[in-house]
Design an enzyme around this catalytic site. Structure first.
Site, PDB file in Angstrom:
ATOM      1  N   GLY A 242       0.819  -1.200   0.000  1.00  0.00           N
ATOM      2  CA  GLY A 242       0.000   0.000   0.000  1.00  0.00           C
ATOM      3  C   GLY A 242       0.856   1.255   0.000  1.00  0.00           C
ATOM      4  O   GLY A 242       0.886   2.008  -0.951  1.00  0.00           O
ATOM      5  N   ILE A 468      -1.333  -5.225   4.797  1.00  0.00           N
ATOM      6  CA  ILE A 468      -0.774  -4.827   3.504  1.00  0.00           C
ATOM      7  C   ILE A 468       0.691  -5.247   3.411  1.00  0.00           C
ATOM      8  O   ILE A 468       1.451  -4.721   2.601  1.00  0.00           O
ATOM      9  CB  ILE A 468      -0.947  -3.311   3.275  1.00  0.00           C
ATOM     10  CG1 ILE A 468      -0.243  -2.501   4.369  1.00  0.00           C
ATOM     11  CG2 ILE A 468      -2.425  -2.944   3.251  1.00  0.00           C
ATOM     12  CD1 ILE A 468      -0.236  -0.985   4.088  1.00  0.00           C
ATOM     13  N   THR A 470       2.298  -5.622   6.429  1.00  0.00           N
ATOM     14  CA  THR A 470       2.795  -5.056   7.673  1.00  0.00           C
ATOM     15  C   THR A 470       2.887  -6.084   8.804  1.00  0.00           C
ATOM     16  O   THR A 470       3.517  -5.828   9.813  1.00  0.00           O
ATOM     17  CB  THR A 470       1.831  -3.942   8.092  1.00  0.00           C
ATOM     18  OG1 THR A 470       0.500  -4.392   7.795  1.00  0.00           O
ATOM     19  CG2 THR A 470       2.090  -2.689   7.292  1.00  0.00           C
ATOM     20  N   ALA A 512      -1.180  -1.217  13.863  1.00  0.00           N
ATOM     21  CA  ALA A 512      -0.870  -2.234  14.873  1.00  0.00           C
ATOM     22  C   ALA A 512      -1.365  -1.786  16.242  1.00  0.00           C
ATOM     23  O   ALA A 512      -1.990  -2.556  16.977  1.00  0.00           O
ATOM     24  CB  ALA A 512       0.634  -2.499  14.912  1.00  0.00           C
ATOM     25  N   ARG A 614       6.601  -1.028  22.884  1.00  0.00           N
ATOM     26  CA  ARG A 614       6.664  -2.488  22.885  1.00  0.00           C
ATOM     27  C   ARG A 614       6.693  -3.001  21.446  1.00  0.00           C
ATOM     28  O   ARG A 614       5.885  -2.586  20.620  1.00  0.00           O
ATOM     29  CB  ARG A 614       5.448  -3.069  23.618  1.00  0.00           C
ATOM     30  CG  ARG A 614       5.530  -4.586  23.820  1.00  0.00           C
ATOM     31  CD  ARG A 614       4.235  -5.185  24.358  1.00  0.00           C
ATOM     32  NE  ARG A 614       3.768  -4.603  25.600  1.00  0.00           N
ATOM     33  CZ  ARG A 614       4.200  -4.958  26.820  1.00  0.00           C
ATOM     34  NH1 ARG A 614       5.115  -5.900  26.944  1.00  0.00           N
ATOM     35  NH2 ARG A 614       3.719  -4.366  27.894  1.00  0.00           N
ATOM     36  N   LYS A 619      10.213 -10.133  14.370  1.00  0.00           N
ATOM     37  CA  LYS A 619      10.532 -10.473  12.980  1.00  0.00           C
ATOM     38  C   LYS A 619       9.859  -9.500  12.010  1.00  0.00           C
ATOM     39  O   LYS A 619      10.506  -8.926  11.140  1.00  0.00           O
ATOM     40  CB  LYS A 619      10.103 -11.917  12.693  1.00  0.00           C
ATOM     41  CG  LYS A 619      10.519 -12.423  11.339  1.00  0.00           C
ATOM     42  CD  LYS A 619      10.213 -13.923  11.163  1.00  0.00           C
ATOM     43  CE  LYS A 619      11.305 -14.784  11.773  1.00  0.00           C
ATOM     44  NZ  LYS A 619      11.183 -16.207  11.392  1.00  0.00           N
ATOM     45  N   THR A 620       8.551  -9.305  12.183  1.00  0.00           N
ATOM     46  CA  THR A 620       7.852  -8.419  11.250  1.00  0.00           C
ATOM     47  C   THR A 620       8.254  -6.958  11.488  1.00  0.00           C
ATOM     48  O   THR A 620       8.313  -6.174  10.542  1.00  0.00           O
ATOM     49  CB  THR A 620       6.323  -8.579  11.355  1.00  0.00           C
ATOM     50  OG1 THR A 620       5.927  -8.353  12.709  1.00  0.00           O
ATOM     51  CG2 THR A 620       5.900  -9.971  10.930  1.00  0.00           C
ATOM     52  N   GLY A 688       3.967   3.170  16.597  1.00  0.00           N
ATOM     53  CA  GLY A 688       4.025   2.785  15.187  1.00  0.00           C
ATOM     54  C   GLY A 688       5.451   2.620  14.705  1.00  0.00           C
ATOM     55  O   GLY A 688       6.376   3.275  15.192  1.00  0.00           O
ATOM     56  N   GLU A 691       6.558   3.609   9.374  1.00  0.00           N
ATOM     57  CA  GLU A 691       7.089   4.773   8.677  1.00  0.00           C
ATOM     58  C   GLU A 691       8.343   5.329   9.340  1.00  0.00           C
ATOM     59  O   GLU A 691       9.098   6.090   8.733  1.00  0.00           O
ATOM     60  CB  GLU A 691       6.008   5.862   8.595  1.00  0.00           C
ATOM     61  CG  GLU A 691       4.852   5.435   7.705  1.00  0.00           C
ATOM     62  CD  GLU A 691       3.605   6.271   7.873  1.00  0.00           C
ATOM     63  OE1 GLU A 691       3.152   6.427   9.025  1.00  0.00           O
ATOM     64  OE2 GLU A 691       3.078   6.774   6.871  1.00  0.00           O
TER      65      GLU A 691
END
Lengths: 729, 184
Positions: A242, A468, A470, A512, A614, A619-620, A688, A691
């Site tokens: 996205g 997307i 994420t 998230a 946190r 991994k992601t 977040g 970005e």
């Protein structure tokens, strides 16, 4: 039942107490098996019986009016079913979170490449051929396409600030920087082009689409069609990237829906890659003037960040380049002003980290220039100018670990080995290091999710949230597993369907935190019911591996439940967002080689240290960091949309000419997370991250170029032609 | 026109518009949507398939050109319940995010590893006559036709190295597995 929380006060750190061990761990993505086997289904991959194929037709003038569309020029071609959507066709996609129809200009053209109609045929090949033959007549007008010479300039109130006396600060300063930086337009360029399949069932529309924010997209699509949102269902379980490009409903969805309604059969419309560049959002180009005033010790006393960006007339969005300049560094005298040139280029909208992505290319380069002037190490200069509280509002930070990011990163990267400008030469390469701070504002959005716990020890999470790329499937499952005391493989996550509870959507790095908090709340409500069955207070309850413990009682879940327990979680932002300045922070370190013969820049290694509260999945989160850093490499070195100066059209509208980083542009990357919990952000204590990784990354590359060879590029991207003529002998 | 395409060792009789690309034939006529359309111009690699063992961009080929060829798509490499070592490695190393370029990356890597094994040089190979080692630079050069906008390149590179090690003739599978478990 709905468990509702308005984030008005600090919440207990429940995820520190639960003890299942599902959260933070680097779990593989649960949908990974489908993705690597080619079985995850993206929008263009749905089929419907009797489906027809639509291809969009674009304007070939920059500004004016469509006077006629000669449908006869195509209707006799084999397979053609008709030309549609001319009245409903939107000029631009909706801006993110608009929740209302984008402008439908009824034949007025405002930029080259704007969609005019959709041609539908029995096959894709027939529709594509017909689209290339449609004759459109225009009455063309003269169009302004250059932001520097535009006659219409807006100055948005929200981007104005004048605190103290910046002019006096500059004239009294021991050291000053007054530099202007330019950045080119960018495209999100997700690998999956925008695609929609529209199917009507009576008055009800089902749209298989590729969208980031379904709750808002449903409103936008319904408003565009003039129907009740209740009659629209959007389905986007997998979205092929996205990056802001799929925030708002775009033209192919509205075209497919209109054509399908008129033809009474399903219609699929997929944008060609060139159309993605021309019709969907671009990031604005920018000219940014940054001024820094510092005393003899390198303490910043004044900071000004002014810019000129652009957009079409009547578009509300303007990229807030200075968004993080308001709080990254102190200084009592501050000045901010934005100009928006109203020009006829492709719509400007949100592209990953709107504001920060290009604002920090300027500010963090200016900080490097200030370090050079003061003779203070760039890491030290940044650390000593971190403000105690927000330098304008006076609000405390919810958390600010920037100093630690810089310090830890410098040590890990071997920053002390950095040599003076142009002092490190290896063969035909100048080698240098650069640093930049990262900041990305943290946001919580309203979000809902339903969590169901079954007596057999499985659970289901349902929300119209999107993944997307994420990691939403992973982290929502982990949050539910952690709260319900289940192994993660026992939790199924259903996403991307507006029939499910409405979520925040993916954007602004808030997905998230927001969707995750709603899952947390739903699971928390289930915990209360289990506690009641067990006869203990909710805070006494321990849930682990399907066993409930509390009040000297220990029972398997199945014995405590007569049937499934389903609860909805609902999070809303509250006063903690008003009472605290919230941002993720980080530090980027980069080593480049600059070729002494060609001026080519190669990134040799890069490290980012992030403080994002946190970490929900190591991994992601790491992959999000990598992604941002690589976007930073692209914005520093190669990426630029080129507009034809004659008519504003995008001349490099494909992947051969718009240069995003490829495998060989990317060296080994290192990512570190600082341990941090942000109590004011949300009940997960997270911030977040999507970005943050891009913010500042490109400036670290540019600053490394300067350290390597002494060439200061202020006109991004730093292509060899801007370096080579200035290289030392 | 009528043609027969051999895809994943299965013959398919098709009646196609001669303008149909191999990619569209796979996606729209055979429902093999694992091959992705990212650009339709041979610029992104998301549509990579193997034709007689060699990787090609299926969007740049017309379906009618490939009658009689052995075509392998991602669906022929492994299914969710029976993944190939390379597919498993992509999951372990998070060699993807959105997943859209992933089948193309995996098909391209499969073809690329064969090219290296056969000693084909690349643009960064120093000695065109000698053996080819799969160095980091060789791997990245040879995979640069496969774009990933999520920029999962670090994970993709790690996954390919990992699977290549497992696939190496004479590789000690037990010690590879032990190392993997230890690393996790």
């Amino acid at each position: 039942m709905t468990e509702h929380l308005k984030m008005d006060k600090v919440q207990p750190r429940m995820l520190d107490e639960t003890g299942q061990g599902a959260i933070t761990v680097p779990m593989d993505r649960p949908e990974g098996r489908l993705k690597v086997a080619g079985q995850a289904t993206y929008a263009a991959e749905y089929k419907a019986e009797n489906m027809a194929y639509g291809v969009l037709v674009r304007a070939t003038i920059t500004k004016g009016q469509v006077t006629s569309i000669d449908e006869g020029s195509v209707t006799s071609l084999p397979g053609v079913l008709g030309v549609f959507a001319t009245g409903k066709m939107p000029r631009s996609p909706a801006q993110g979170t608009a929740g209302a129809a984008p402008i439908q200009p009824e034949g007025r053209v405002d930029y080259f490449g704007q969609p005019i109609a959709v041609i539908v045929a029995e096959s894709f090949e027939q529709a594509r051929h017909a689209a290339s033959n449609l004759k459109i007549a225009y009455e063309a007008e003269t169009a302004e396409t250059d932001p520097e010479t535009a006659s219409e300039i807006d100055v948005p109130d929200g981007q104005l600030l004048d605190q103290g006396d910046i002019e006096a600060a500059m004239s009294d300063a021991a050291f000053t920087v007054d530099a202007t930086y330019t950045t080119p337009p960018h495209n999100s360029a997700a690998m999956e082009p925008h695609a929609s399949l529209a199917e009507w069932h009576g008055d009800n529309l089902v749209l298989h689409g590729a969208y980031q924010m379904l709750k808002f997209n449903r409103e936008e699509l319904a408003d565009s069609l003039g129907i009740d949102p209740e009659k629209v269902r959007i389905h986007s379980p997998y979205v092929g990237g996205g990056f802001g490009g799929k925030l708002g409903i775009s033209q192919e969805a509205i075209a497919a829906a209109v054509a399908a309604r008129e033809l009474k059969r399903p219609v699929r419309v997929v944008m060609a890659r060139q159309q993605v560049f021309e019709m969907t959002m671009r990031r604005t180009e920018s000219r940014q003037r940054v001024r820094l005033a510092a005393d003899k010790d390198g303490k910043i006393t004044g900071l000004a960040h002014e810019d000129r960006v652009s957009n079409l007339p009547e578009e509300g969005f303007s990229e807030p380049t200075a968004v993080a300049s308001h709080f990254l560094y102190g200084g009592e005298n501050r000045f901010f002003r934005q100009e928006v040139a109203r020009i006829h280029r492709t719509t400007a909208g949100s592209v990953r980290a709107p504001g920060e992505a290009i604002g920090q290319l300027a500010l963090e380069c200016a900080m490097d220039e200030l370090a050079e002037k003061t003779g203070i190490d760039p890491v030290q200069l940044r650390i000593q100018n971190i403000p105690e509280k927000h330098p304008e509002s006076g609000l405390p930070f919810s958390s600010n670990s920037l100093a630690q990011c810089l310090t830890d990163g410098a040590e890990r990267f071997g920053w002390s080995e950095r040599k003076g400008v142009g002092k490190r030469r290896e063969g035909e390469w100048f080698v240098g290091m650069g640093v930049a701070s990262a900041a990305r504002t943290n946001i919580l959005m309203e979000s809902r999710a339903r969590v169901t716990l079954n007596p057999d020890g499985t659970a289901l999470v349902e929300t119209d949230m999107t993944d997307i790329g994420t990691g939403t499937y992973a982290i929502l499952g982990q949050i539910a597993a952690e709260m319900l005391g289940l192994p993660t493989e026992k939790v199924t996550v259903e996403l991307g369907d507006t029939n499910l509870p409405g979520a925040s959507g993916s954007g602004g790095s808030w997905g998230a935190a927001s969707a995750g908090s709603s899952v947390f709340l739903g699971a928390k409500a289930i915990r209360s019911k289990i506690a009641k069955s067990l006869g203990c207070a909710p805070e006494e309850l321990r849930l682990k591996d399907g066993i409930a413990t509390g009040a000297n009682n220990r029972r398997p879940l199945a014995e405590l439940m007569s049937g499934p327990i389903s609860e909805e979680g609902h999070i809303e932002p509250g006063t903690t967002m008003e009472e605290f300045a919230q941002s993720g922070f980080g530090a980027h370190f980069c080593e480049v080689g600059v070729n002494a013969v060609t001026g080519e820049v190669r990134v040799r290694r890069m490290l980012a240290v992030f403080a994002a509260g946190r970490i929900l999945n190591e991994k992601t989160a790491r992959s999000q960091g990598h992604g941002g850093m690589i976007w930073g490499i692209g914005s520093a070195l190669t990426e630029a949309i080129e507009h034809d100066p004659r008519d504003g059209r995008i001349v490099n509208h494909d992947f051969a000419e718009y240069h995003m980083p490829v495998h060989l542009d990317v060296p080994d990357l290192d990512v570190m997370f600082v341990e941090e919990l942000d109590d004011h952000s949300n009940p997960l204590q997270s911030k977040g991250i999507g970005e943050l990784g891009l913010s500042g990354a490109g400036a670290a590359v540019a600053n490394a170029i300067y350290n390597a060879c002494g060439v200061r590029v202020r006109d991004y991207p730093a292509t060899p032609d801007k370096i080579f003529p200035h290289l030392p002998e | 026109m009528k043609i027969t395409l051999n895809v994943n060792a299965t013959p398919h009789d098709l009646e196609l518009d001669p303008r149909t690309s191999l990619l569209d034939a796979l996606r729209d006529h055979l429902d093999l949507t694992g091959s992705k359309k990212g650009c339709d111009h041979g610029q992104c690699g998301a549509c990579t398939v193997l034709v007689n063992g060699r990787r090609i961009n299926s969007c740049l080929a017309l379906a009618v050109m490939h009658e009689g060829d052995e075509i392998t798509t991602i669906e022929g490499v492994g299914t969710p319940d029976h993944l190939s070592p390379l597919q498993k490695a992509f999951i372990r190393h998070d060699g993807y995010q959105c997943g859209y370029c992933t089948p193309g990356q995996i098909m391209s890597a499969t073809g690329m590893l064969n090219e290296v094994a056969e000693g084909w040089p690349s643009n960064v190979t120093a000695d065109l006559e000698g053996d080819t080692d799969l160095t980091r630079e060789e791997l990245s050069e040879r995979m640069s036709g496969n774009l990933c906008r999520c920029s999962a390149y670090p994970g993709i590179v790690a996954a390919i190295f990992d699977a290549a090690e497992e696939d190496r003739p004479g590789a000690d599978q037990k010690s590879i597995e032990e190392k993997r478990v230890a690393a996790e």
